[in-house]
Motif scaffolding. Structure first.
Motif, PDB file in Angstrom:
ATOM      1  N   SER A 165       4.883   7.443   1.719  1.00 14.91           N
ATOM      2  CA  SER A 165       4.410   6.834   0.466  1.00 14.91           C
ATOM      3  C   SER A 165       2.880   6.724   0.405  1.00 14.91           C
ATOM      4  O   SER A 165       2.331   6.414  -0.650  1.00 14.91           O
ATOM      5  N   GLY A 166       2.209   6.921   1.537  1.00  8.63           N
ATOM      6  CA  GLY A 166       0.757   6.787   1.569  1.00  8.63           C
ATOM      7  C   GLY A 166       0.308   5.424   2.089  1.00  8.63           C
ATOM      8  O   GLY A 166      -0.871   5.213   2.359  1.00  8.63           O
ATOM      9  N   CYS A 167       1.250   4.479   2.213  1.00  5.71           N
ATOM     10  CA  CYS A 167       0.932   3.165   2.772  1.00  5.71           C
ATOM     11  C   CYS A 167       0.877   3.258   4.289  1.00  5.71           C
ATOM     12  O   CYS A 167       1.429   4.172   4.878  1.00  5.71           O
ATOM     13  N   MET A 168       0.215   2.289   4.906  1.00  3.00           N
ATOM     14  CA  MET A 168       0.219   2.182   6.357  1.00  3.00           C
ATOM     15  C   MET A 168       1.137   1.017   6.728  1.00  3.00           C
ATOM     16  O   MET A 168       1.145   0.001   6.030  1.00  3.00           O
ATOM     17  N   LYS A 169       1.882   1.219   7.826  1.00  3.99           N
ATOM     18  CA  LYS A 169       2.774   0.127   8.257  1.00  3.99           C
ATOM     19  C   LYS A 169       2.634  -0.147   9.733  1.00  3.99           C
ATOM     20  O   LYS A 169       2.312   0.750  10.515  1.00  3.99           O
ATOM     21  N   ARG A 170       2.881  -1.385  10.106  1.00  3.96           N
ATOM     22  CA  ARG A 170       3.045  -1.710  11.518  1.00  3.96           C
ATOM     23  C   ARG A 170       4.010  -2.881  11.651  1.00  3.96           C
ATOM     24  O   ARG A 170       4.215  -3.646  10.702  1.00  3.96           O
ATOM     25  N   LEU A 215       0.018  -2.032   4.567  1.00  9.39           N
ATOM     26  CA  LEU A 215      -1.322  -1.960   3.972  1.00  9.39           C
ATOM     27  C   LEU A 215      -1.224  -0.975   2.809  1.00  9.39           C
ATOM     28  O   LEU A 215      -0.947   0.207   3.011  1.00  9.39           O
ATOM     29  N   TYR A 216      -1.393  -1.479   1.593  1.00  3.41           N
ATOM     30  CA  TYR A 216      -1.188  -0.626   0.416  1.00  3.41           C
ATOM     31  C   TYR A 216      -2.221   0.479   0.298  1.00  3.41           C
ATOM     32  O   TYR A 216      -3.375   0.306   0.657  1.00  3.41           O
ATOM     33  N   LYS A 217      -1.769   1.601  -0.212  1.00  5.03           N
ATOM     34  CA  LYS A 217      -2.633   2.782  -0.288  1.00  5.03           C
ATOM     35  C   LYS A 217      -3.777   2.602  -1.284  1.00  5.03           C
ATOM     36  O   LYS A 217      -4.766   3.296  -1.225  1.00  5.03           O
ATOM     37  N   GLU A 218      -3.647   1.600  -2.176  1.00  6.90           N
ATOM     38  CA  GLU A 218      -4.725   1.295  -3.123  1.00  6.90           C
ATOM     39  C   GLU A 218      -5.904   0.639  -2.411  1.00  6.90           C
ATOM     40  O   GLU A 218      -6.971   0.478  -3.004  1.00  6.90           O
ATOM     41  N   SER A 219      -5.699   0.244  -1.143  1.00  6.97           N
ATOM     42  CA  SER A 219      -6.779  -0.398  -0.389  1.00  6.97           C
ATOM     43  C   SER A 219      -7.929   0.579  -0.203  1.00  6.97           C
ATOM     44  O   SER A 219      -7.718   1.789  -0.115  1.00  6.97           O
ATOM     45  N   ARG A 220      -9.166   0.050  -0.176  1.00  6.90           N
ATOM     46  CA  ARG A 220     -10.366   0.878   0.023  1.00  6.90           C
ATOM     47  C   ARG A 220     -11.172   0.266   1.147  1.00  6.90           C
ATOM     48  O   ARG A 220     -11.599  -0.887   1.039  1.00  6.90           O
ATOM     49  N   GLU A 221     -11.372   1.044   2.195  1.00  4.33           N
ATOM     50  CA  GLU A 221     -12.067   0.526   3.368  1.00  4.33           C
ATOM     51  C   GLU A 221     -13.389  -0.150   3.001  1.00  4.33           C
ATOM     52  O   GLU A 221     -14.183   0.400   2.261  1.00  4.33           O
ATOM     53  N   GLY A 222     -13.561  -1.348   3.476  1.00  5.31           N
ATOM     54  CA  GLY A 222     -14.793  -2.094   3.238  1.00  5.31           C
ATOM     55  C   GLY A 222     -14.860  -2.758   1.865  1.00  5.31           C
ATOM     56  O   GLY A 222     -15.763  -3.538   1.597  1.00  5.31           O
ATOM     57  N   GLN A 223     -13.926  -2.428   0.968  1.00  5.42           N
ATOM     58  CA  GLN A 223     -13.982  -2.922  -0.414  1.00  5.42           C
ATOM     59  C   GLN A 223     -12.849  -3.881  -0.743  1.00  5.42           C
ATOM     60  O   GLN A 223     -13.061  -4.984  -1.221  1.00  5.42           O
TER      61      GLN A 223
END
Ligand code: YK8
Length: 177
Positions: free
Chosen positions: A49-54, A79-87
């Motif tokens: 789906s493009g999300c990250m999971k743990r 961690l949703y894929k809409e997330s933007r590193e640092g933002q």
């Protein structure tokens, strides 16, 4: 649901994400104080789906006289894929407590939003909901909800206090507090 934390910290968004969602010394220390033991965590892994999971497994110590002193728990973080590193980071976490009464009826969903405010500041929001897998009898449901809220409120109030301590340590001597 309920909003337990909603505050701007003098901590960058990236740093906040690392504090809360990696094997940081902050998290290790906090788990230690909360007497959360035996923690195992899988690495973050990208899903189709493009999300990250743990997934995390641990044993929690409970100070509710109605419940046994310990329970194992499983927490799945997305961690949703809409997330933007640092933002902007949006993480959903589902927590199953396996050894408490009525454990097969409910779980807890926590939503963490970390939003960049400026180079050295972010807003952290933690929103929590108690979810039901099966509909329990009304009295049981209010019993579960009431006991969950009190445990969650205590936990997140403590987390917020520890983050404020961390913020004080980080800004001390940096000259831009
Ligand atoms: C995670 C939600 C409910 C549970 C507890 C259960 C009472 C049982 C009700 C009976 C003890 C670290 C909590 C608070 C334990 C701790 C869990 C934590 C704080 C009497 C019917 C553990 C976040 C988290 C999510 C859910 C919490 C449990 O990072 O009341």
């Amino acid at each position: 649901g309920r909003l337990f934390v909603n505050r701007v910290f003098h901590i960058s968004a990236e740093k906040m994400f690392n504090l809360l969602f990696s094997d940081s010394s902050f998290t290790r220390r906090f788990m230690d104080i909360r007497k959360i033991t035996g923690i195992t965590a899988t690495p973050w892994k990208k899903e189709a789906s493009g999300c990250m999971k743990r997934t995390l497994n641990y044993t929690i110590t409970i100070n509710n006289p109605l419940v046994g002193k310990f329970s194992t728990a499983t927490e799945t973080q997305t961690l949703y894929k809409e997330s933007r590193e640092g933002q902007y980071y949006m993480i959903d976490s589902e927590v199953y407590t396996h050894d408490v009464p009525y454990h097969d009826y409910f779980y807890t969903q926590n939503r963490y939003c970390i939003i960049r405010n400026s180079k050295h500041k972010c807003r952290l929001r933690i929103y929590t909901d108690v979810k039901y897998k099966k509909q329990p009898w009304g009295l049981v449901k209010s019993f579960i909800t009431k006991n969950s809220w009190s445990g969650l409120e205590d936990y997140f109030r403590h987390l917020e206090a520890e983050l404020l301590d961390e913020e004080a340590e980080l800004t001390q001597g940096s000259g831009d507090a």
